[in-house]
Design an enzyme around this catalytic site. Structure first.
Site, PDB file in Angstrom:
ATOM      1  N   ASN A 106       0.833  -1.207   0.000  1.00 27.61           N
ATOM      2  CA  ASN A 106       0.000   0.000   0.000  1.00 27.61           C
ATOM      3  C   ASN A 106       0.868   1.259   0.000  1.00 27.61           C
ATOM      4  O   ASN A 106       2.015   1.207   0.425  1.00 27.61           O
ATOM      5  CB  ASN A 106      -0.898   0.003   1.245  1.00 27.61           C
ATOM      6  CG  ASN A 106      -2.087  -0.917   1.092  1.00 27.61           C
ATOM      7  OD1 ASN A 106      -2.659  -1.025   0.015  1.00 27.61           O
ATOM      8  ND2 ASN A 106      -2.464  -1.594   2.168  1.00 27.61           N
ATOM      9  N   CYS A 155      -5.495  -7.261  -3.163  1.00 32.19           N
ATOM     10  CA  CYS A 155      -5.962  -6.920  -1.817  1.00 32.19           C
ATOM     11  C   CYS A 155      -7.055  -7.912  -1.453  1.00 32.19           C
ATOM     12  O   CYS A 155      -7.867  -8.287  -2.300  1.00 32.19           O
ATOM     13  CB  CYS A 155      -6.500  -5.490  -1.803  1.00 32.19           C
ATOM     14  SG  CYS A 155      -7.264  -4.982  -0.241  1.00 32.19           S
ATOM     15  N   HIS A 156      -7.102  -8.340  -0.190  1.00 33.68           N
ATOM     16  CA  HIS A 156      -8.081  -9.363   0.189  1.00 33.68           C
ATOM     17  C   HIS A 156      -9.408  -8.794   0.679  1.00 33.68           C
ATOM     18  O   HIS A 156     -10.265  -9.530   1.159  1.00 33.68           O
ATOM     19  CB  HIS A 156      -7.494 -10.306   1.244  1.00 33.68           C
ATOM     20  CG  HIS A 156      -6.876  -9.614   2.424  1.00 33.68           C
ATOM     21  ND1 HIS A 156      -5.798 -10.126   3.100  1.00 33.68           N
ATOM     22  CD2 HIS A 156      -7.173  -8.447   3.038  1.00 33.68           C
ATOM     23  CE1 HIS A 156      -5.471  -9.317   4.088  1.00 33.68           C
ATOM     24  NE2 HIS A 156      -6.291  -8.304   4.071  1.00 33.68           N
ATOM     25  N   HIS A 179      -9.861  -0.362  -1.812  1.00 36.13           N
ATOM     26  CA  HIS A 179     -10.412   0.088  -0.534  1.00 36.13           C
ATOM     27  C   HIS A 179     -11.662   0.952  -0.690  1.00 36.13           C
ATOM     28  O   HIS A 179     -12.211   1.419   0.302  1.00 36.13           O
ATOM     29  CB  HIS A 179      -9.357   0.835   0.302  1.00 36.13           C
ATOM     30  CG  HIS A 179      -8.301  -0.064   0.850  1.00 36.13           C
ATOM     31  ND1 HIS A 179      -7.352   0.370   1.758  1.00 36.13           N
ATOM     32  CD2 HIS A 179      -8.019  -1.374   0.627  1.00 36.13           C
ATOM     33  CE1 HIS A 179      -6.540  -0.632   2.060  1.00 36.13           C
ATOM     34  NE2 HIS A 179      -6.931  -1.698   1.387  1.00 36.13           N
TER      35      HIS A 179
END
Length: 453
Positions: free
Chosen positions: A148, A170-171, A200
């Site tokens: 990130n 990204c999980h 996000h």
């Protein structure tokens, strides 16, 4: 023999997860694993972790360690990046402590906000050097990028090295889908969804249950009823019932509030999302922190907890240790397993927007469904997002673009611009305060960030 190079293997949680997933696969039990870190002690411990996992499973991969990144990359089929430039101390502490002096509170500070901006300034130059090495040493490798701030990093990498085979992972998409399935009291394997946006800040455009006869049921009406119950205090999310790794019970009121007001559920957790928008962390409305149970400075506590775990590993782990084995839902390991088995896999990946989302900028980084096979990465065209979602996402993209430009053009003024346009920062500080804060942050970072003119 398949080779994976992990750049930043000292990130022990991720290293342990992905290696466990891979070594449990019979096609990869004898793979080559190149562990690389700039910290010799963390490298030593990461090797112990990998060997302990292998011992417990009963397999014998080839494990080599490197302080030299270029040597680690030789003949790599896959490259995984997972590191934090500047570390917890001093970089992360600086990101929290200086803004706090100006009255700017944060929760995670790794994606957007002033903390995300500063992390981008530190991280982008390092990742560009990694990209250069990959192009020169293992140009055919698939780069699974997890550092990130994701969107800023992918934007910069793709702008300078458009030919590189990189996908940002990204999980949050699968983990949030699992949480929603639990909140709905449904089985995750019965859930189908389409999710798109930016890292996000992606939204589930559809969230449905697949029935045995092949038909589907829209689960959003039920989710919106759950939102009312959670916001009224009559119910809590399934995530809140389980203590987090750092010992807290994490509330999900912010995300359910966004669902109630925007009509769609967002992928990243409430503690993250609360600092991407101007509405929840406000000195002028301190009761909001308690009302929405927002964990100010949460990333500080997470890092301190991780440091304690690492110290325990450092002191007690040996070559003969056995570690508890459990599988994860990390995209990186699933991608490697699928490609090695010559299967096709779909993940929500971060790629440059080549008109995949029509009402977001083409040079932005979007998080969308991507099909991956032996021939490459194939993002899916989404079309237009609902107008309210594209408008909200665009407030974040502007900050990302300006931070990338600040690094690539070495322009200090773009750091000011990014901070002034950041939704949370702009809602809390005056324009003069923002300039003063940026100046202090740049000075405190010293050589951790590039020289800016």
């Amino acid at each position: 023999m398949i080779k994976l190079a992990i750049i930043g293997s000292g990130s022990m949680v991720f290293t342990r997860r992905i290696i466990t997933d891979l070594l449990l696969d019979k096609n990869l039990s004898s793979m080559e694993i190149a562990l690389m870190d700039i910290d010799a002690e963390k490298l030593r411990v990461s090797e112990l972790i990998v060997n302990s996992v292998a011992n417990t499973i009963g397999v014998k991969p080839t494990v080599r360690t490197y302080l030299d990144r270029r040597k680690a990359l030789e003949n790599a089929d896959f490259v995984q990046t997972t590191f934090q430039v500047g570390g917890f101390n001093p970089a992360t502490k600086i990101d929290f402590e200086i803004p706090k002096k100006f009255g700017l509170n944060q929760t995670i500070a790794d994606t957007l906000g002033i903390g995300g901006i500063m992390r981008g300034l530190r991280t982008i130059p390092v990742l560009l050097n990694v990209a250069k090495d990959i192009i020169e040493i293992c140009p055919n490798a698939i780069w699974l990028q997890s550092v990130n701030p994701m969107a800023m990093n992918i934007m910069a990498i793709s702008k300078i090295f458009p030919e590189i085979n990189v996908i940002g992972l990204c999980h949050s998409v699968p983990l949030t889908a699992m949480m929603l399935a639990n909140d709905l009291e449904e089985k995750y394997e019965d859930i189908i969804f389409e999710c798109a946006g930016i890292n996000h800040m992606s939204f589930y455009l559809s969230f449905e249950k697949k029935l045995p006869n092949g038909s589907k049921i829209d689960l959003y009406p039920k989710l919106k009823l759950i939102a009312k119950s959670i916001l009224n205090g009559e119910k809590i999310s399934s995530r809140t019932l389980e203590k987090s790794n750092h010992g807290k019970f994490m509330a999900e009121k912010v995300r359910y509030d966004i669902l109630a007001r925007f009509g769609y559920f967002v992928t990243e957790s409430s503690e993250h999302f609360s600092e991407y928008v101007p509405w929840y962390i406000k000195n002028s409305h301190p009761k909001l922190i308690k009302e929405f149970e927002i964990p100010i400075d949460d990333y500080i506590f997470r890092c301190e907890n991780q440091n304690k775990i690492w110290e325990n590993y450092s002191e007690n782990l040996t070559q003969k240790s056995n570690l508890e084995i459990f599988t994860s839902n990390e995209y990186a390991s699933n991608i490697i397993k699928s490609i090695v088995a010559n299967n096709i896999i779909q993940v929500n990946g971060n790629v440059i927007n080549n008109n995949y989302i029509s009402n977001l900028p083409n040079n932005s980084c979007v998080e969308i469904p991507c099909e991956i096979n032996n021939n490459g990465i194939y993002p899916k065209k989404i079309g237009n997002l609902p107008t309210q979602l594209s408008a909200l996402i665009s407030t974040n993209i502007s900050v990302q673009q300006l931070t990338v430009e600040a690094v690539l053009k070495q322009k200090k003024e773009h750091v000011y611009h990014a901070a002034m346009l950041d939704p949370h920062t702009a809602a809390e500080l005056s324009i003069t305060q923002i300039h003063q804060m940026v100046d202090e942050l740049i000075e405190a970072h010293g050589e951790m960030i590039p020289k800016l003119k």
